[in-house]
Every structure is written in structure tokens, then in C-alpha cells.
Design a protein around this motif. Sequence first.
Motif: not given
Length: 105
Positions: A65-94
Motif C-alpha cells: 500500500e502507498q498512502h499520501l495523507r494530510n499534505a499541502d503540496i504547492g506543485g505537482s505530485a507523483e505516486i508510482g510503483s513498479s508492481h501493483a499496489v493499493s494507492q490511497v490519497v486522503t486530505d491532500v491539497k495539490i
Amino acid sequence: MAAFGRRLVGAAATVAVAAVVNIAASILTDNRTAGWAAFGVVLLVLGIIVQIWLTAPPSEPTRSEQHLRNADIGGSAEIGSSHAVSQVVTDVKITGDLNMNQGGN
């Protein structure tokens, strides 16, 4: 290791342990019949255990699993993996783009 190789190693290890038990029982009891009896029992029991171990179904792979939580990102964001994963993004301002990829997709 391939199934045949695992079976070969398991069988060889089983016979080796049973042979050691045979020798030890013969020396300790000074009775060859007891040694051969112990050899037979150990060979049978270890053989059954090894076969059960070798034929057991493989366990399920762990889930990544990959999680991106509770973040303020002042630009672009990338979440990546070389294999299948569960990707969760919650409470994020991009302010830019969010790119998510996995397994070459």
C-alpha cells in the motif's frame, strides 16, 4: 527452487537425519534392531512432514500500500510503483497535477 529440487533436498535431508538416528540408537542401546526400528520411524515421520510441507499451498503475497495523507503540496505530485499496489490519497491539497501509476500502467 523448483518443486523437483525441493523434493530432492527434502528426501536427502530426511534420509540423512534418519541415518544419524539409526547410528545413535544402535550405539546408545547396543542393539541394531532398535537402531533400525528408530530409523524406520524417523524416516516415516520426517517423510510425511516433508511431503506436507512441500505440498502446502503457497501463502498469499503481502499486499503493498502507498498512502499520501494530510499534505499541502504547492506543485505537482507523483505516486508510482513498479508492481501493483493499493494507492490511497486522503486530505491532500495539490495546486498542480497528481500522477499515479503502477506496474507500468
